[in-house]
Design a protein around this motif. Structure first.
Motif, PDB file in Angstrom:
ATOM      1  N   CYS A 148       1.088   4.039  -3.044  1.00 24.72           N
ATOM      2  CA  CYS A 148       0.861   5.452  -2.722  1.00 24.72           C
ATOM      3  C   CYS A 148       2.018   6.310  -3.231  1.00 24.72           C
ATOM      4  O   CYS A 148       1.808   7.344  -3.870  1.00 24.72           O
ATOM      5  N   ARG A 200      -5.216   8.040  -2.140  1.00 24.21           N
ATOM      6  CA  ARG A 200      -5.350   6.880  -1.272  1.00 24.21           C
ATOM      7  C   ARG A 200      -4.016   6.572  -0.592  1.00 24.21           C
ATOM      8  O   ARG A 200      -2.973   6.496  -1.247  1.00 24.21           O
ATOM      9  N   GLY A 201      -4.048   6.418   0.710  1.00 24.22           N
ATOM     10  CA  GLY A 201      -2.844   6.117   1.475  1.00 24.22           C
ATOM     11  C   GLY A 201      -2.255   7.317   2.179  1.00 24.22           C
ATOM     12  O   GLY A 201      -1.307   7.167   2.964  1.00 24.22           O
ATOM     13  N   SER A 226       0.831  -1.211   0.000  1.00 27.24           N
ATOM     14  CA  SER A 226       0.000   0.000   0.000  1.00 27.24           C
ATOM     15  C   SER A 226       0.864   1.260   0.000  1.00 27.24           C
ATOM     16  O   SER A 226       0.554   2.232  -0.700  1.00 27.24           O
TER      17      SER A 226
END
Length: 300
Positions: A192, A227-228, A188
């Motif tokens: 990112c 996102r992240g 993740s």
């Protein structure tokens, strides 16, 4: 090709804390990208797309001599070096205004007065600040420094003096998730960072501080939409990348621990309680966070 050099000397404020500045760059004891020795800093990074060695020397009392050793073209203008160097050293930060307000506070006044002149050392680029924030999400500083080291060694270009340059957005955008995972990134975090790097190239997401001053509120919202990236990562990156003095670092574990210590409580405040506590120190919440880090001797 022969190395090119640009140089200037800055006059430092009387309360400038040289050791606090150097300590920030001592985080990696293996010194793959930064070297601190005899009161001077050497840091390799990418300046105007060129591998560059930054040297900051404090050999004259009250002054800092700043030199750029570029492996190709020199900086386009000395004025941009002047702005960059002053920003890097934190000379443009409103420390006196903050201290005038916080120094009178019944709870934090003594702490702030004892740390007068504290500035927030800046990363060499906003991209470096944000990538460091992504690396450091929810892990210890020791673990983050180890991942950062492998990231620099795997993706960074090497300056002619031997130090590795911290990777820029183009270096990261040309790699992939698996290469970042090999450095220690989770999937993740790797995804990112790749998203951020590609948007930097496609949209100029993180303009360099010496090139343009962005609208930080608009930039904050743009980063939070990725996102992240949560409030801690974004506010920390804006603090270290653009000297944004009013980010709320209420999600920072060390900040909450320092507040707990000041209040004399058995447990640390929740993130929402820390957010309310920091709100009193607007518009200098992130500068207050720096003082809280310093009170714990945390080099965040």
């Amino acid at each position: 090709m022969r190395k090119k050099t640009a140089e200037l000397t800055l006059t430092l404020p009387a309360d400038f804390n040289r050791e606090a500045f150097l300590d920030f760059h001592r985080r990696d004891t293996e010194a793959v990208a930064e070297k601190v020795d005899a009161g001077a800093l050497e840091k390799a990074f990418i300046w105007q797309q060129v591998p560059t060695l930054l040297t900051v020397e404090f050999d004259q009392p009250g002054h800092a001599r700043v030199t750029l050793h570029c492996d190709d073209k020199p900086p386009s203008a000395s004025a941009s070096l002047d702005a960059f160097a002053g920003h890097l050293l934190g000379l443009d930060q409103p420390t006196q205004a903050f201290e005038a307000q916080a120094g009178r506070h019944s709870l934090v006044g003594a702490m702030v007065r004892s740390q007068a002149g504290l500035r927030v050392p800046q990363s060499a680029s906003p991209f470096e600040a944000l990538s460091w924030a992504i690396i450091g999400q929810q892990i210890s500083v020791v673990a983050a420094v180890s991942i950062r080291r492998r990231f620099i060694q795997r993706l960074g270009r090497r300056h002619s003096n031997g130090l590795y340059c911290y990777p820029d957005a183009s270096d990261v955008a040309s790699t992939n998730v698996e290469a970042l995972k090999a450095c220690g990134f989770s999937r993740s975090k790797a995804e990112c960072l790749l998203t951020v790097a590609r948007r930097c190239l496609d949209e100029a997401l993180l303009p360099e501080i010496h090139m343009a001053q962005p609208d930080l509120e608009t930039l904050r919202k743009s980063l939070l939409a990725i996102r992240g990236l949560g409030p801690w990562s974004v506010h920390y990156a804006l603090l270290r990348g653009y000297a944004w003095m009013d980010g709320s670092l209420h999600g920072d574990v060390a900040v909450r621990r320092a507040i707990q210590q000041l209040l004399g409580n058995a447990t640390a405040p929740s993130t929402s309680e820390a957010e309310r506590w920091l709100a009193e120190f607007r518009p200098w919440r992130s500068l207050m966070a720096a003082h809280l880090w310093k009170s714990l001797s945390v080099n965040a």
